[in-house]
Write a protein that holds these residues in place. Structure first.
Motif, PDB file in Angstrom:
ATOM      1  N   ILE A 243       0.853  -1.183   0.000  1.00  0.00           N
ATOM      2  CA  ILE A 243       0.000   0.000   0.000  1.00  0.00           C
ATOM      3  C   ILE A 243       0.893   1.239   0.000  1.00  0.00           C
ATOM      4  CG2 ILE A 243      -1.768   1.298   1.262  1.00  0.00           C
ATOM      5  CD1 ILE A 243      -2.558  -1.408   2.584  1.00  0.00           C
ATOM      6  N   ASP A 244       0.561   2.199  -0.826  1.00  0.00           N
ATOM      7  CA  ASP A 244       1.343   3.439  -0.907  1.00  0.00           C
ATOM      8  C   ASP A 244       0.617   4.638  -0.313  1.00  0.00           C
ATOM      9  OD1 ASP A 244       3.623   2.448  -2.693  1.00  0.00           O
ATOM     10  OD2 ASP A 244       1.868   1.934  -3.897  1.00  0.00           O
TER      11      ASP A 244
ATOM     12  N   ASP B  73      10.464   8.664   8.958  1.00  0.00           N
ATOM     13  CA  ASP B  73      10.172   7.321   8.428  1.00  0.00           C
ATOM     14  C   ASP B  73       9.620   7.377   7.012  1.00  0.00           C
ATOM     15  OD1 ASP B  73      10.767   5.643  10.824  1.00  0.00           O
ATOM     16  OD2 ASP B  73       9.170   6.859  11.722  1.00  0.00           O
ATOM     17  N   ASN B  74       9.750   8.542   6.375  1.00  0.00           N
ATOM     18  CA  ASN B  74       9.268   8.727   4.999  1.00  0.00           C
ATOM     19  C   ASN B  74       7.753   8.548   4.901  1.00  0.00           C
ATOM     20  OD1 ASN B  74       9.731   9.346   2.259  1.00  0.00           O
ATOM     21  ND2 ASN B  74       9.768   7.185   1.708  1.00  0.00           N
ATOM     22  N   ILE B  75       7.065   8.902   5.990  1.00  0.00           N
ATOM     23  CA  ILE B  75       5.600   8.863   6.000  1.00  0.00           C
ATOM     24  C   ILE B  75       5.093  10.296   6.110  1.00  0.00           C
ATOM     25  CG2 ILE B  75       3.526   8.102   7.219  1.00  0.00           C
ATOM     26  CD1 ILE B  75       5.136   5.700   8.231  1.00  0.00           C
TER      27      ILE B  75
ATOM     28  N   PHE C  77       3.504   0.709   6.339  1.00  0.00           N
ATOM     29  CA  PHE C  77       4.333   1.783   5.791  1.00  0.00           C
ATOM     30  C   PHE C  77       5.749   1.733   6.372  1.00  0.00           C
ATOM     31  CE2 PHE C  77       0.710   5.009   4.683  1.00  0.00           C
ATOM     32  CZ  PHE C  77       0.406   4.245   3.561  1.00  0.00           C
ATOM     33  N   LEU C  78       5.847   1.459   7.663  1.00  0.00           N
ATOM     34  CA  LEU C  78       7.157   1.391   8.304  1.00  0.00           C
ATOM     35  C   LEU C  78       7.995   0.254   7.721  1.00  0.00           C
ATOM     36  CD1 LEU C  78       6.132   2.009  12.032  1.00  0.00           C
ATOM     37  CD2 LEU C  78       7.440   3.554  10.565  1.00  0.00           C
ATOM     38  N   SER C  79       7.346  -0.882   7.470  1.00  0.00           N
ATOM     39  CA  SER C  79       8.085  -2.037   6.956  1.00  0.00           C
ATOM     40  C   SER C  79       8.484  -1.864   5.505  1.00  0.00           C
ATOM     41  CB  SER C  79       7.252  -3.313   7.126  1.00  0.00           C
ATOM     42  OG  SER C  79       6.096  -3.275   6.305  1.00  0.00           O
ATOM     43  N   LYS C  80       7.722  -1.111   4.724  1.00  0.00           N
ATOM     44  CA  LYS C  80       8.041  -0.933   3.308  1.00  0.00           C
ATOM     45  C   LYS C  80       8.859   0.320   3.027  1.00  0.00           C
ATOM     46  CE  LYS C  80       4.997   0.543   0.219  1.00  0.00           C
ATOM     47  NZ  LYS C  80       5.299   1.976  -0.001  1.00  0.00           N
ATOM     48  N   GLY C  81       9.051   1.152   4.044  1.00  0.00           N
ATOM     49  CA  GLY C  81       9.910   2.311   3.878  1.00  0.00           C
ATOM     50  C   GLY C  81       9.228   3.621   3.562  1.00  0.00           C
ATOM     51  N   GLY C  82       7.902   3.706   3.849  1.00  0.00           N
ATOM     52  CA  GLY C  82       7.231   4.989   3.672  1.00  0.00           C
ATOM     53  C   GLY C  82       5.828   4.858   3.138  1.00  0.00           C
TER      54      GLY C  82
END
Length: 257
Positions: free
Chosen positions: A83-84, A175-177, A128-133
């Motif tokens: 999910i983005d 965290d690139n979120i 999001f944290l696990s995929k990098g943002g």
């Protein structure tokens, strides 16, 4: 610009009103849109209409107020693809002042508009944290910033939305979120038409014009106009924007004097 090709977006309340406009525009811009709706039949109809046009959309039955349901649906989606984008749009309204709002109505508004948003954040942020943002967009309201008559519980809930937006933006800054929110004024949706028909029978046109003119610009917003701002904030072009509440209100907050 503003391409969402190869992006996967979740839109709660994505089959009607502002949510529908966001769903349609995001799909047109290349996103694979998951429509999360309490009314699964309505969501499936929208998904079918989009896929018939060669766009990518999928419908899911979801009660945002039920954390177990939210976790289950998000898990099913993440097993299929990352999910983005999360668009927290689902919400309900209520008319009443503090002394006329029953506890059951207050709880219902908080459960959907506040806890429902929290449930979606709780489910999606670890992904999001696990995929990098990732990108989060919440739907607030001008009712969070100015006094709107007879909207005590609704205004309370939308104030919480802005607070949650700022909190999430701050906590996951590194965290690139990204997390932002929209605060629309009145938007011409089927909900507005239904509200007017129910409360002002025989005076529909008169009340529509009266409500339209409460915006200094002289009309209500179109759902597509809200969706256009949502698209920008969820696109890579908005990569430098986080922790912001965007008024999209025809001048209501700043110019209404």
């Amino acid at each position: 610009m503003f391409s969402l090709t190869n992006k996967v977006a979740l839109v709660t309340g994505g089959a009607s009103g502002i949510g529908l406009a966001i769903t349609e525009l995001f799909a047109q811009q290349g996103a694979y849109v998951h429509i999360l709706e309490l009314n699964i039949d309505q969501a499936q109809q929208v998904a079918n209409q989009l896929t018939d046009k060669g766009l990518q959309a999928e419908a899911h039955a979801l009660d945002v107020a039920n954390q177990e349901n939210v976790m289950q649906v998000v898990t099913e989606i993440t097993q299929k693809h990352p999910i983005d984008i999360l668009v927290n749009n689902a919400g309900i309204a209520h008319i009443g002042k503090a002394h006329t709002t029953q506890a059951s109505d207050f709880d219902r508004i908080i459960n959907v508009n506040v806890k429902g948003m929290y449930n979606c954040l709780f489910a999606v942020i670890p992904h999001f944290l696990s995929k990098g943002g990732g990108v989060i967009l919440n739907t607030a309201s001008i009712a969070a910033s100015v006094g709107i008559p007879d909207r005590f519980a609704y205004s309370t809930s939308k104030g919480a939305v802005i607070a949650m937006t700022l909190s999430v933006a701050k906590d996951y800054l590194h965290d690139n979120i990204r997390c932002n929110c929209l605060s629309p004024a009145r938007v011409h949706t089927p909900f507005v038409d239904g509200f007017i028909a129910k409360n002002y029978p025989g005076k529909e046109q008169e009340m529509f014009e009266k409500l339209s003119k409460t915006q200094p610009i002289g009309r209500m917003a179109k759902p597509s106009e809200i969706a256009a701002l949502a698209l920008y904030l969820c696109s890579d072009e908005a990569g430098f924007i986080t922790g912001c509440d965007y008024l999209i209100d025809g001048g209501f907050v700043k110019l209404n004097n």
